[in-house]
Design a protein around this motif. Sequence first.
Motif, mmCIF file in Angstrom:
data_model
loop_
_atom_site.group_PDB
_atom_site.id
_atom_site.type_symbol
_atom_site.label_atom_id
_atom_site.label_comp_id
_atom_site.label_asym_id
_atom_site.label_seq_id
_atom_site.Cartn_x
_atom_site.Cartn_y
_atom_site.Cartn_z
ATOM 1 N N GLY A 51 0.631 -1.228 0.105
ATOM 2 C CA GLY A 51 0.208 0.026 0.131
ATOM 3 C C GLY A 51 1.084 1.262 0.236
ATOM 4 N N ARG A 52 1.782 1.391 0.890
ATOM 5 C CA ARG A 52 2.507 2.656 1.111
ATOM 6 C C ARG A 52 3.534 2.641 0.161
ATOM 7 N NH1 ARG A 52 2.338 7.704 2.233
ATOM 8 N NH2 ARG A 52 4.245 8.466 2.568
ATOM 9 N N ASP A 73 9.651 -7.124 -4.739
ATOM 10 C CA ASP A 73 8.532 -7.502 -3.859
ATOM 11 C C ASP A 73 8.679 -9.093 -3.734
ATOM 12 O OD1 ASP A 73 6.084 -8.343 -2.238
ATOM 13 O OD2 ASP A 73 5.752 -5.958 -2.365
ATOM 14 N N ASP A 118 8.035 -3.345 8.980
ATOM 15 C CA ASP A 118 9.300 -2.643 9.718
ATOM 16 C C ASP A 118 10.433 -3.602 9.994
ATOM 17 O OD1 ASP A 118 7.027 -1.162 9.862
ATOM 18 O OD2 ASP A 118 6.868 -1.325 12.147
ATOM 19 N N TRP A 120 11.739 -5.228 8.090
ATOM 20 C CA TRP A 120 12.570 -5.474 6.800
ATOM 21 C C TRP A 120 12.992 -4.059 6.625
ATOM 22 C CZ3 TRP A 120 15.849 -8.412 4.510
ATOM 23 C CH2 TRP A 120 15.595 -9.535 4.244
ATOM 24 N N HIS A 121 12.962 -3.051 7.565
ATOM 25 C CA HIS A 121 13.653 -1.915 7.106
ATOM 26 C C HIS A 121 15.185 -1.709 7.149
ATOM 27 C CE1 HIS A 121 9.785 0.599 8.012
ATOM 28 N NE2 HIS A 121 9.464 -0.260 6.843
ATOM 29 N N GLU A 138 10.788 4.042 4.962
ATOM 30 C CA GLU A 138 9.605 4.252 5.626
ATOM 31 C C GLU A 138 9.536 4.184 7.093
ATOM 32 O OE1 GLU A 138 6.780 5.766 5.687
ATOM 33 O OE2 GLU A 138 6.684 6.107 3.600
ATOM 34 N N LYS A 139 8.902 4.945 7.981
ATOM 35 C CA LYS A 139 8.647 5.021 9.484
ATOM 36 C C LYS A 139 7.901 3.731 9.839
ATOM 37 C CE LYS A 139 4.949 5.200 10.184
ATOM 38 N NZ LYS A 139 3.568 4.227 10.182
ATOM 39 N N GLY A 165 10.379 8.245 6.300
ATOM 40 C CA GLY A 165 8.971 8.736 5.763
ATOM 41 C C GLY A 165 8.156 9.304 6.953
ATOM 42 N N GLN A 167 6.513 12.206 6.881
ATOM 43 C CA GLN A 167 6.224 13.476 6.000
ATOM 44 C C GLN A 167 5.805 14.836 6.677
ATOM 45 O OE1 GLN A 167 4.746 10.459 6.116
ATOM 46 N NE2 GLN A 167 2.544 10.440 5.722
ATOM 47 N N HIS A 236 0.233 -8.942 4.969
ATOM 48 C CA HIS A 236 -0.004 -7.725 4.307
ATOM 49 C C HIS A 236 -0.499 -6.672 5.438
ATOM 50 C CE1 HIS A 236 2.377 -8.984 0.940
ATOM 51 N NE2 HIS A 236 1.061 -9.417 0.337
ATOM 52 N N PHE A 237 -0.088 -5.641 5.599
ATOM 53 C CA PHE A 237 -0.848 -4.566 6.302
ATOM 54 C C PHE A 237 -0.941 -4.778 7.847
ATOM 55 C CE2 PHE A 237 -3.960 -1.590 8.343
ATOM 56 C CZ PHE A 237 -3.336 -0.414 7.859
ATOM 57 N N ARG A 240 1.389 -5.255 11.380
ATOM 58 C CA ARG A 240 1.666 -4.196 12.403
ATOM 59 C C ARG A 240 1.256 -4.402 13.774
ATOM 60 N NH1 ARG A 240 0.694 -1.545 7.720
ATOM 61 N NH2 ARG A 240 1.060 0.625 7.536
HETATM 62 N N1 LIG Z 1 4.487 7.512 6.241
HETATM 63 C C1 LIG Z 1 3.270 7.064 6.122
HETATM 64 O O1 LIG Z 1 2.286 7.893 6.194
HETATM 65 C C2 LIG Z 1 3.095 5.680 6.190
HETATM 66 C C3 LIG Z 1 1.689 4.940 5.565
HETATM 67 C C4 LIG Z 1 1.524 3.507 5.510
HETATM 68 C C5 LIG Z 1 2.501 2.797 5.779
HETATM 69 N N2 LIG Z 1 3.822 3.202 6.212
HETATM 70 C C6 LIG Z 1 4.972 2.335 6.479
HETATM 71 O O2 LIG Z 1 5.271 1.634 5.141
HETATM 72 C C7 LIG Z 1 5.592 0.183 5.364
HETATM 73 C C8 LIG Z 1 4.852 -0.665 4.766
HETATM 74 O O3 LIG Z 1 3.400 -0.522 4.939
HETATM 75 P P1 LIG Z 1 2.328 -1.269 4.182
HETATM 76 O O4 LIG Z 1 1.166 -0.822 4.802
HETATM 77 O O5 LIG Z 1 2.520 -0.601 2.798
HETATM 78 O O6 LIG Z 1 2.590 -2.630 4.111
HETATM 79 P P2 LIG Z 1 2.105 -3.618 3.110
HETATM 80 O O7 LIG Z 1 2.072 -5.140 3.821
HETATM 81 O O8 LIG Z 1 0.950 -3.370 2.345
HETATM 82 O O9 LIG Z 1 3.413 -3.802 2.084
HETATM 83 C C9 LIG Z 1 4.708 -4.034 2.346
HETATM 84 C C10 LIG Z 1 5.281 -4.943 1.353
HETATM 85 O O10 LIG Z 1 6.700 -5.422 1.235
HETATM 86 C C11 LIG Z 1 6.519 -6.509 0.607
HETATM 87 N N3 LIG Z 1 7.714 -7.367 1.327
HETATM 88 C C12 LIG Z 1 7.803 -7.930 2.313
HETATM 89 N N4 LIG Z 1 9.023 -8.306 2.506
HETATM 90 C C13 LIG Z 1 9.729 -7.836 1.491
HETATM 91 C C14 LIG Z 1 11.236 -8.135 1.078
HETATM 92 N N5 LIG Z 1 12.347 -8.873 1.875
HETATM 93 N N6 LIG Z 1 11.573 -7.722 -0.086
HETATM 94 C C15 LIG Z 1 10.529 -6.909 -0.933
HETATM 95 N N7 LIG Z 1 9.366 -6.822 -0.627
HETATM 96 C C16 LIG Z 1 9.055 -7.147 0.634
HETATM 97 C C17 LIG Z 1 5.450 -7.147 0.792
HETATM 98 O O11 LIG Z 1 5.240 -8.304 0.140
HETATM 99 C C18 LIG Z 1 4.481 -6.091 0.766
HETATM 100 O O12 LIG Z 1 3.946 -6.088 -0.597
HETATM 101 C C19 LIG Z 1 5.451 0.143 7.050
HETATM 102 O O13 LIG Z 1 6.633 0.235 7.698
HETATM 103 C C20 LIG Z 1 4.705 1.223 7.318
HETATM 104 O O14 LIG Z 1 4.647 1.689 8.887
HETATM 105 C C21 LIG Z 1 4.103 4.478 6.192
#
Ligand SMILES: NC(=O)c1ccc[n+]([C@@H]2O[C@H](COP(=O)([O-])OP(=O)(O)OC[C@H]3O[C@@H](n4cnc5c(N)ncnc54)[C@H](O)[C@@H]3O)[C@@H](O)[C@H]2O)c1
Length: 445
Positions: A51-52, A73, A118, A120-121, A138-139, A165, A167, A236-237, A240
């Motif tokens: 999503g993000r 991904d 998180d 995997w950051h 990302e945060k 991230g 923002q 996914h999602f 958290r």
């Molecule tokens: N700044 C913001 O406002 C904001 C908003 C939403 C999410 N986020 C952050 O973004 C991050 C992702 O959140 P999300 O809601 O998009 O999660 P999500 O689960 O929708 O997406 C994460 C993606 O990473 C992929 N992934 C997992 N391990 C991987 C790897 N080793 N290599 C490549 N891809 C891999 C997953 O398959 C998935 O598609 C989180 O850390 C979240 O805190 C920030």
Amino acid sequence: MKMITRRQFAKRMAGAAAAVAAFGGVQAEAVQKKKAGANERLGVALIGSGGRGRSLLDDFMRTGQVDIVAIADVDDEMLEKGLNKVESVQGKRPTGYRDFRKILDRKDVDAVIVATPDHWHALPTIYACQAGKDVYVEKPLAKTIQEGRAMVNAARRYNRIVQVGTQQRSAEHFRKAVEYVQSGKLGKIRMVRAWAYLDWKGGLGNPPDGTPPATVDYDFWLGPAPKRPFNPARFHFTFRWFWDYSGGLMTDWGAHMVDIAMWAMGEDPLGAMAIGGKYGYPDDIMETPDTQQSIIEFPSFSLLWEHMIGCGIGPWQREHGVEFHGVNGILVVDRGGWEVYAETDKIDRPDRIYKMMPVPRQSGSSDYSYTHVQNFVDAVKSRQKPVADVEIGHKSVIACHLANIAVRLRRYVRWDPIKEEVVGDPEAQRLVIAEYRKPWELPKI
Ligand SMILES: NC(=O)c1ccc[n+]([C@@H]2O[C@H](COP(=O)([O-])OP(=O)(O)OC[C@H]3O[C@@H](n4cnc5c(N)ncnc54)[C@H](O)[C@@H]3O)[C@@H](O)[C@H]2O)c1
């Protein structure tokens, strides 16, 4: 000298070989690149097309200064969505990968976006720095404090631009609110309150473990996290809400709101206590508290954090926000704007005397996720620090991690901000450290 058997030796060598293999083609030392010209286009790759990640693709492409050349991904379905999005805007389809390390070998990649869960950051960020790439991560910066420190060290050692991230740091109205707090007009600030009451999907129920979708490399999704059977709720999602991958709402939204408190007040935490639990969803599979109150100690004030999942109205009738309570007045800020209320000398009396002039609601800035990305692109070109430099993201989320350690151990956790370690509590200190599943290892930097 301690003797080891031939079998132990062979096992150790196999472990070392696996760790090297895991490191892939990533170079150990940074490639020092020339400063990009203001009009030069940057090659950007996305790691984590959820999503993000896909929302960030929009922001990066909107700058008109980047080409999205690759996406990685571990879920082919998510990857496909990202590739299609970019192709429809850019006209050219990026190369897709399951293994993000292949992206780091590419010479045409100047910067990577890390939008994985998180847990995997840290590794993609550190490997990217080692490979000479700049990073928008990302945060919350990391799942543990130790990883966050390693990420800061990597950015510094390899001379990389690393933007977190959060923002709000690029939102004009948050900046003005912070400047107002710092002006001293509120008088001595003794208490800051930050909160997130998010009417999000909370109840996950109790789905049984099952088999991962055929599109997913599940072992790679787990990566450094403990091995366990696949469960759709822990994916996914909603990852958290599980300690193996994240820190619940305390880090998820604390990374945004506590960051504003840290920005305005400029102090490091000295400790934390917290209470919370699964009061809303007691039989649910989620692990992190759906309800939590944390008190974080700073040298000159205390920070009160509150969160609830599944309820949308918090203090000041806002779902999220930060309140700075000074002896002259109170400033309240959220994504929608900010205002100041005057404190009084005499409470509940018609002749009450206000200590200052209130400030009516100032409207919130829009579009600052995009502005934040533009700030990163500018920083990559100018080599100046971005507004949410990695060290800022690291320090802001330490407060949130300490509160989580306190809620898990049900006791006050004292913190040494210079040594970045817990004082006198080995059990709490263990939660500061990143425990990685082999062959993944947190590089020592
Ligand atoms: N700044 C913001 O406002 C904001 C908003 C939403 C999410 N986020 C952050 O973004 C991050 C992702 O959140 P999300 O809601 O998009 O999660 P999500 O689960 O929708 O997406 C994460 C993606 O990473 C992929 N992934 C997992 N391990 C991987 C790897 N080793 N290599 C490549 N891809 C891999 C997953 O398959 C998935 O598609 C989180 O850390 C979240 O805190 C920030």
